[in-house]
Design an enzyme around this catalytic site. Structure first.
Site, PDB file in Angstrom:
ATOM      1  N   GLU A  21      -7.589  -9.455   6.199  1.00 17.06           N
ATOM      2  CA  GLU A  21      -8.806  -8.718   5.838  1.00 17.06           C
ATOM      3  C   GLU A  21      -8.415  -7.257   5.621  1.00 17.06           C
ATOM      4  O   GLU A  21      -7.793  -6.636   6.489  1.00 17.06           O
ATOM      5  CB  GLU A  21      -9.862  -8.799   6.951  1.00 17.06           C
TER       6      GLU A  21
ATOM      7  N   ARG B 271     -16.829 -19.110  18.871  1.00 15.07           N
ATOM      8  CA  ARG B 271     -17.946 -19.601  19.683  1.00 15.07           C
ATOM      9  C   ARG B 271     -19.281 -19.195  19.054  1.00 15.07           C
ATOM     10  O   ARG B 271     -20.200 -19.991  18.932  1.00 15.07           O
ATOM     11  CB  ARG B 271     -17.828 -19.032  21.110  1.00 15.07           C
TER      12      ARG B 271
ATOM     13  N   LYS C 287     -15.529 -15.095  18.352  1.00 19.64           N
ATOM     14  CA  LYS C 287     -16.052 -15.269  16.991  1.00 19.64           C
ATOM     15  C   LYS C 287     -16.275 -16.754  16.684  1.00 19.64           C
ATOM     16  O   LYS C 287     -17.280 -17.134  16.091  1.00 19.64           O
ATOM     17  CB  LYS C 287     -15.085 -14.653  15.976  1.00 19.64           C
TER      18      LYS C 287
ATOM     19  N   HIS D 185     -14.652  -4.277   1.805  1.00 18.23           N
ATOM     20  CA  HIS D 185     -13.870  -5.321   2.482  1.00 18.23           C
ATOM     21  C   HIS D 185     -13.330  -6.337   1.479  1.00 18.23           C
ATOM     22  O   HIS D 185     -14.074  -6.803   0.616  1.00 18.23           O
ATOM     23  CB  HIS D 185     -14.741  -6.090   3.486  1.00 18.23           C
TER      24      HIS D 185
ATOM     25  N   ASP E  77     -10.431 -12.473   9.775  1.00 11.86           N
ATOM     26  CA  ASP E  77      -9.844 -11.157  10.053  1.00 11.86           C
ATOM     27  C   ASP E  77      -8.879 -11.190  11.240  1.00 11.86           C
ATOM     28  O   ASP E  77      -8.830 -10.248  12.023  1.00 11.86           O
ATOM     29  CB  ASP E  77     -10.955 -10.118  10.273  1.00 11.86           C
TER      30      ASP E  77
ATOM     31  N   GLU F  43      -4.891   8.345   3.029  1.00 11.02           N
ATOM     32  CA  GLU F  43      -4.685   9.294   4.126  1.00 11.02           C
ATOM     33  C   GLU F  43      -3.845   8.639   5.215  1.00 11.02           C
ATOM     34  O   GLU F  43      -2.872   9.188   5.673  1.00 11.02           O
ATOM     35  CB  GLU F  43      -6.033   9.703   4.730  1.00 11.02           C
TER      36      GLU F  43
ATOM     37  N   LEU G 216       0.825  -1.206   0.000  1.00 11.75           N
ATOM     38  CA  LEU G 216       0.000   0.000   0.000  1.00 11.75           C
ATOM     39  C   LEU G 216       0.865   1.265   0.000  1.00 11.75           C
ATOM     40  O   LEU G 216       0.571   2.219  -0.709  1.00 11.75           O
ATOM     41  CB  LEU G 216      -0.926  -0.001   1.225  1.00 11.75           C
TER      42      LEU G 216
ATOM     43  N   HIS H  74     -19.360   1.823  16.272  1.00 13.25           N
ATOM     44  CA  HIS H  74     -18.741   0.708  16.980  1.00 13.25           C
ATOM     45  C   HIS H  74     -18.758   0.980  18.486  1.00 13.25           C
ATOM     46  O   HIS H  74     -19.117   0.121  19.289  1.00 13.25           O
ATOM     47  CB  HIS H  74     -17.301   0.523  16.474  1.00 13.25           C
TER      48      HIS H  74
END
Ligand code: 0O2
Length: 240
Positions: free
Chosen positions: A150, A66, A64, A131, A83, A49, A32, A166
């Site tokens: 991810e 579980r 995750k 994504h 991820d 940015e 990147l 979030h």
């Protein structure tokens, strides 16, 4: 080399897996940064940015697994949690998101496993982001392991919205009051409008910049032609 093999010592196996995911983050990060530097060199402009990356905590991995009904084993974590290595790329404009995604996907060592375009298809909450789950080869002393990462690509405004949402969801454990959900959705619409307006303004500015530099080039060409004529007149005029 299969580091999830149960005959392999589990602590060693865990350490190797984390080393692999960290290495994969470094690889993608470098890719990147190179794309961003090249853009600056060719187009005098940075599409990225900033970049954030993280390794998912063992608690989140277990949670995750579980939630999806899997036992907490290293094999399951590698197979079902996509991820563990996550990288977030924050761009200026929506068009940059698709450019970056395409340039990454076209690299011969990157294998795209899946794409979720929550920009053209936002989530019900208003969440927008692009994504990609990819694998990148990591070369170790005894072999090569394709390792999953991810990549979430979004604008500054989308990131601002997602961070707040979030936080709110964490606070209310996913059960935020209806009026907060409604207001968040309205904010998501504002974010989309802002991104669209900023992009069209930027396109307009680019148009000006292009015509300005064309004009400068034309003036420069005319100046050089006039200088050549003057020089010729001087040389041949004096010789006659
Ligand atoms: P955290 O704590 O951020 O890591 P899959 O990857 O296909 O097995 P998953 O994980 O549901 O299934 O995939 P998806 O939908 O691509 O979501 C992956 C990540 O995107 C989430 O990871 C979040 O980081 C982010 N995300 C997805 N939906 C939302 C949303 O509605 N709001 C916000 N703020 N972020 C979202 P985790 O593991 O859920 O969480």
């Amino acid at each position: 080399m299969d580091y999830t093999d149960s005959s392999y010592d589990s602590v060693d196996s865990w350490k190797t897996i984390i080393l692999l995911y960290n290495s994969a983050l470094k690889e993608i990060n470098t890719k990147l940064e190179i794309l961003n530097d090249e853009f600056q060199h060719v187009h005098r402009y940075n599409p990225i940015e900033h970049i954030k990356s993280r390794i998912k905590t063992p608690e989140s991995i277990v949670k995750k697994l579980r939630q999806r009904g899997y036992e907490s084993t290293i094999e399951n974590m590698v197979k079902y949690v996509n991820d563990i290595a996550g990288i977030r790329v924050i761009c200026s404009f929506t068009s940059d998101i698709y450019n970056i995604a395409e340039m990454l996907a076209n690299q011969s060592d990157i294998n795209v496993l899946s794409i979720k375009d929550y920009i053209s298809h936002p989530k019900e909450s208003g969440y927008k982001s692009y994504h990609m789950i990819v694998t990148v080869p990591i070369f170790l002393s005894d072999g090569c392991v394709d390792t999953k990462v991810e990549i979430q690509i979004r604008t500054v405004a989308m990131d601002f919205w997602a961070s707040l949402e979030h936080k709110i969801n964490y606070k209310f454990e996913g059960e935020a009051p209806e009026h907060i959900k409604r207001e968040l959705f309205e904010c998501a619409e504002m974010v989309s409008d802002l991104d669209a307006k900023m992009m069209s303004l930027n396109d307009e500015i680019k148009g000006f910049a292009a015509s300005e530099s064309e004009l400068e080039e034309q003036i420069e060409r005319q100046k050089r032609a006039a200088e050549r004529t003057l020089l010729k007149e001087k040389l041949y005029g004096e010789a006659e």
